[in-house]
Design a protein around this motif. Structure first.
Motif, PDB file in Angstrom:
ATOM      1  N   ILE A  16       0.848  -1.185   0.000  1.00 15.09           N
ATOM      2  CA  ILE A  16       0.000   0.000   0.000  1.00 15.09           C
ATOM      3  C   ILE A  16       0.886   1.237   0.000  1.00 15.09           C
ATOM      4  N   PRO A  17       0.559   2.272  -0.782  1.00 16.02           N
ATOM      5  CA  PRO A  17       1.352   3.506  -0.789  1.00 16.02           C
ATOM      6  C   PRO A  17       1.396   4.139   0.595  1.00 16.02           C
ATOM      7  N   SER A  18       2.529   4.746   0.923  1.00 11.14           N
ATOM      8  CA  SER A  18       2.690   5.331   2.250  1.00 11.14           C
ATOM      9  C   SER A  18       2.131   6.745   2.351  1.00 11.14           C
ATOM     10  N   LEU A  19       1.943   7.407   1.206  1.00  5.69           N
ATOM     11  CA  LEU A  19       1.521   8.798   1.210  1.00  5.69           C
ATOM     12  C   LEU A  19       0.340   9.009   0.279  1.00  5.69           C
ATOM     13  N   GLY A  20      -0.599   9.849   0.703  1.00  7.74           N
ATOM     14  CA  GLY A  20      -1.778  10.101  -0.111  1.00  7.74           C
ATOM     15  C   GLY A  20      -2.122  11.558  -0.244  1.00  7.74           C
ATOM     16  N   LEU A  21      -3.139  11.811  -1.033  1.00 12.93           N
ATOM     17  CA  LEU A  21      -3.702  13.154  -1.181  1.00 12.93           C
ATOM     18  C   LEU A  21      -5.179  13.080  -0.844  1.00 12.93           C
ATOM     19  N   GLY A  22      -5.583  13.728   0.237  1.00 10.85           N
ATOM     20  CA  GLY A  22      -6.990  13.733   0.620  1.00 10.85           C
ATOM     21  C   GLY A  22      -7.730  14.861  -0.060  1.00 10.85           C
ATOM     22  N   THR A  23      -8.934  14.572  -0.527  1.00 13.17           N
ATOM     23  CA  THR A  23      -9.750  15.607  -1.166  1.00 13.17           C
ATOM     24  C   THR A  23     -11.072  15.805  -0.447  1.00 13.17           C
ATOM     25  N   TRP A  24     -11.215  15.232   0.737  1.00 13.25           N
ATOM     26  CA  TRP A  24     -12.447  15.371   1.518  1.00 13.25           C
ATOM     27  C   TRP A  24     -12.676  16.840   1.861  1.00 13.25           C
TER      28      TRP A  24
END
Length: 316
Positions: A16-24
């Motif tokens: 699983i990728p360690s970093l994300g981009l939240g758009t909530w």
């Protein structure tokens, strides 16, 4: 570099990728532009996937069995992870597969990499809104059994939960045939979740932290201004946000920051080729702990259906 920490291995063997981009809660019409820009740093929309910008195997797509909202795109993660949400009124075993099918239709995909139960809460069929009278007793054992069937079918390559306390996750593990791959919950330097994370690790469940920079748009608290974080940022030549995100990776969990600012998104991804020294990591224990998301929307002002200590099992 060996300390980049770009992925975490799940109990399924997948990374699983360690970093994300939240758009909530991002502004309408902004999210699409943000993610188009983010393709340059590892993110892509399904549209770009169809245009051949990335291959399906380069996408990590997560969806949630959620509340009363229709399916909607909310989060993207590097490699890329795309998160969508469905309705908590869909927790009945017969409704769970249709909820996932709805998401797959929306994304025009054959499978989801990870499917999560967003809350250990169930709402009345057809209800709308966070109202106490809409909450009914949950049946997590049968909901999870339906999730396991989706995993067996191949439509959900991994399954997990979100906002499950140590107690609730422990209860699920007693009857689960498939161990949850992930438990996603609030986590940041001002709410380390040490007990929950340790329990997850002991059971082979990956912990993923949302609101790693807080959520100033809808939650009180601004820990990025804490003297410890700012001192470390100054010494390392990084921003407080970068320090908070890197702290999460070094603590062993994936992080999901939110931003609609292209410059900040790029900045957030600059956390892989450096690390926080051990002596500085120890300083994080000086930060006072307080949960930001108390889920007050589940409670009526005069005493709701679900008290906070029952929702979080004392972990406030």
């Amino acid at each position: 570099m060996s300390n980049e920490i770009r992925f975490f291995e799940l109990n399924t063997g997948a990374n699983i990728p360690s970093l994300g981009l939240g758009t909530w809660l991002a502004d309408p019409g902004v999210v699409g532009d943000v993610i188009a820009h983010a393709v340059e740093i590892g993110l892509a929309l399904k549209k770009l996937f169809e245009e051949g910008v990335v291959k399906r195997e380069d996408l990590w797509i997560t969806s949630k069995l959620w509340f009363y909202f229709s399916s909607k795109l909310i989060i993207f993660l590097l490699k890329v992870k795309v998160m969508m949400m469905d309705r908590c009124t869909d927790h009945a075993p017969e409704d769970v597969p249709e909820a996932l099918d709805r998401t797959l239709r929306d994304l025009q995909l054959d499978y989801i990499d990870l499917y999560l139960i967003h809350w250990p809460i169930r709402m009345k069929k057809g209800s709308v809104g966070f109202k106490a009278e809409n909450i009914v007793p949950s049946d997590i054992p049968n909901t999870w059994k339906a999730m396991e069937a989706l995993n067996k079918s191949g439509k959900a390559r991994a399954i997990g939960v979100s906002n499950f306390s140590t107690k609730k996750l422990g209860e699920l593990l007693e009857y689960a045939r498939v161990t949850p791959a992930v438990n996603q919950s609030e986590c940041h330097p001002a709410w380390r979740q040490d007990k929950l994370k340790a329990f997850c690790k002991s059971k082979g469940v990956h912990f993923s932290g949302y609101s790693p920079l807080g959520s100033p748009a809808w939650l009180e608290g601004d820990f990025l201004n804490h003297p410890v974080i700012n001192m470390i940022a100054k010494k390392l030549g990084k921003t407080p946000a970068q320090v908070a995100l890197r702290w999460g990776l070094q603590m062993g969990h994936s992080v999901l920051p939110k931003s609609s600012n292209p410059a900040r998104i790029k900045e957030n991804f600059d956390i892989f080729d450096w690390s926080i020294p051990e002596d500085m990591l120890d300083k994080f224990f000086e930060i006072q702990q307080e949960r930001l998301l108390k889920a007050s929307f589940f409670h009526e002002p005069n005493g709701g259906y679900l008290p906070e200590d029952e929702l979080w099992d004392g972990g406030i």
